[in-house]
Scaffold this active site. Structure first.
Site, PDB file in Angstrom:
ATOM      1  N   CYS A 168      -9.564  -7.754  -0.503  1.00 53.58           N
ATOM      2  CA  CYS A 168      -8.936  -9.039  -0.829  1.00 53.58           C
ATOM      3  C   CYS A 168      -9.555 -10.203  -0.077  1.00 53.58           C
ATOM      4  CB  CYS A 168      -7.437  -8.954  -0.562  1.00 53.58           C
ATOM      5  SG  CYS A 168      -6.627  -7.680  -1.537  1.00 53.58           S
ATOM      6  N   SER A 178       3.183  -4.846  -5.276  1.00 57.48           N
ATOM      7  CA  SER A 178       2.241  -5.330  -6.280  1.00 57.48           C
ATOM      8  C   SER A 178       1.974  -4.233  -7.299  1.00 57.48           C
ATOM      9  CB  SER A 178       0.932  -5.747  -5.607  1.00 57.48           C
ATOM     10  OG  SER A 178       0.047  -6.322  -6.522  1.00 57.48           O
ATOM     11  N   ALA A 179       1.833  -4.616  -8.566  1.00 58.08           N
ATOM     12  CA  ALA A 179       1.708  -3.640  -9.643  1.00 58.08           C
ATOM     13  C   ALA A 179       0.374  -2.909  -9.655  1.00 58.08           C
ATOM     14  CB  ALA A 179       1.930  -4.329 -10.996  1.00 58.08           C
ATOM     15  N   HIS A 180      -0.720  -3.617  -9.397  1.00 53.20           N
ATOM     16  CA  HIS A 180      -2.025  -2.990  -9.608  1.00 53.20           C
ATOM     17  C   HIS A 180      -2.356  -1.934  -8.565  1.00 53.20           C
ATOM     18  CE1 HIS A 180      -4.760  -4.973  -6.586  1.00 53.20           C
ATOM     19  NE2 HIS A 180      -3.747  -5.820  -6.525  1.00 53.20           N
ATOM     20  N   THR A 195       7.894 -19.337 -17.132  1.00 53.34           N
ATOM     21  CA  THR A 195       8.128 -18.247 -18.080  1.00 53.34           C
ATOM     22  C   THR A 195       7.540 -16.954 -17.544  1.00 53.34           C
ATOM     23  OG1 THR A 195       8.089 -19.776 -19.950  1.00 53.34           O
ATOM     24  CG2 THR A 195       7.717 -17.445 -20.435  1.00 53.34           C
ATOM     25  N   GLN A 204       0.810  -1.216   0.000  1.00 53.35           N
ATOM     26  CA  GLN A 204       0.000   0.000   0.000  1.00 53.35           C
ATOM     27  C   GLN A 204       0.843   1.267   0.000  1.00 53.35           C
ATOM     28  OE1 GLN A 204      -3.052   0.663  -0.560  1.00 53.35           O
ATOM     29  NE2 GLN A 204      -3.885  -1.412  -0.555  1.00 53.35           N
TER      30      GLN A 204
END
Length: 347
Positions: free
Chosen positions: A290, A163-165, A201, A143
């Site tokens: 979440c 985290s990206a989002h 990958t 956050q």
């Protein structure tokens, strides 16, 4: 007015810079592990993104491990270690720790053994910030990243989760950051990608978007984004405070994220407020997003000493880089009107 999104702590809308980087990555056919020209091009794009994230968070590129998100990063860092933590941690962290660190009424946590403990920088529900002790084993930066300046190499923390989002990147990509010289045991084994720490990958499209979002986030902080959001949050809370005398702004006297306001109005259920605001055109939440869409009493607020009844009456408003003063005041007006109706019904 069009719908107003005020739930940026749950997820931030995709930044245009991230979208452009992801489209670029879609046009690359190579596997980053391949040694031919196409593979090297994919590898180069991935390493460019790793460098963008490293610069934005004050770390070394070689110490960033790409994973599917902060939840996987938490598992990679915490599984089997038996670390100590507090009840205010995110569920992804709470799943792996012993919850025995005390939390005071201001939401602050006391850590006595940093090398055996985990502590978040910022709480997703209240925005309350923590001071990180030197030598802390693991810290959740999910956050805080992008909302306040951070420097991993100067933090004294051994591992951090991001985290990206949460910063305007895509969903499904995150990272574990390691102190130089440390390593973790891979939980996903196979081809040995990510320096043997996380096989499979790499999600090149997600990684490209992550890197671009991190770079844009850093630029926003350098141009006063945090100060602007802090001003907007204060405008919001002042406007709401004029409409009610019984509402609690959790953590108002503490250091908080500049964009986050946790609002408790005793007797008025948070779930009801969220639905009423949704109908009025505003997206807010009743706590962490979440939990598979569940609305439940906040363990964070209970740990701070609020009753179950009070914790059930909390909403979270979290602003974003494009939030305007007009939107904040429009929300305050809509919330105030709903509050007046709630009080008029006497319940």
């Amino acid at each position: 007015m069009a719908r107003v999104y005020l739930d940026h702590n749950a997820t931030m809308p995709l930044r245009p810079e991230a979208r452009a980087a992801m489209i670029e990555a879609m046009d690359l056919v190579g596997n980053p592990s391949s040694v031919h020209a196409e593979g090297r091009a994919a590898k180069g794009l991935m390493e460019r993104a790793r460098g963008q994230i490293a610069e934005a968070i004050g770390a070394q590129a070689a110490d960033i491990v790409f994973v599917s998100g902060a939840t996987e990063a938490a598992a990679l860092a915490l599984a089997g270690r038996g670390l100590h933590g507090a009840a205010i941690e995110h569920d992804a962290v709470r799943s792996w720790i012993t919850e025995d660190l005390p939390v005071n009424a201001e939401g602050r946590v006391t850590v006595t053994d940093p090398a055996r403990s985990t502590l978040q920088v910022a709480n997703s529900e209240t925005g309350i910030l923590q001071d990180l002790p030197e030598g802390l084993a693991v810290s959740d930066w999910t956050q805080a990243f992008g909302k306040i300046p951070l420097a991993f190499d100067w933090s004294g923390v051994e591992m951090a989760l991001i985290s990206a989002h949460k910063i305007g990147g895509p969903k499904g990509i995150g990272a574990l950051i390691l102190k130089r010289g440390l390593d973790v045991e891979a939980r996903i084994r196979g081809g040995g990608q990510e320096m043997g720490r996380r096989s499979g990958t790499e999600n090149l499209i997600g990684i490209a978007g992550f890197g671009a979002a991190a770079q844009a986030t850093q630029q926003g902080l350098e141009t006063g984004r945090a100060e602007r959001l802090d001003k907007l949050r204060n405008i919001l809370e002042s406007a709401l405070d004029l409409r009610t005398k019984d509402t609690i702004f959790v953590g108002k006297g503490s250091q908080r994220l500049p964009n986050t306001s946790c609002i408790v109005t005793p007797g008025w259920k948070g779930e009801t407020q969220v639905m009423q605001m949704d109908l009025a055109g505003f997206a807010v939440s009743a706590g962490s997003a979440c939990s598979s869409g569940k609305v439940r009493s906040s363990n964070v607020l209970r740990a701070m000493g609020l009753t179950d009844g009070e914790a059930n009456c909390a909403i979270r408003v979290s602003l974003g880089p494009d939030t305007t003063e007009a939107e904040v005041l429009a929300f305050a007006e809509a919330w105030g009107a709903a509050y007046d109706r709630f009080r008029a019904r006497g319940r």
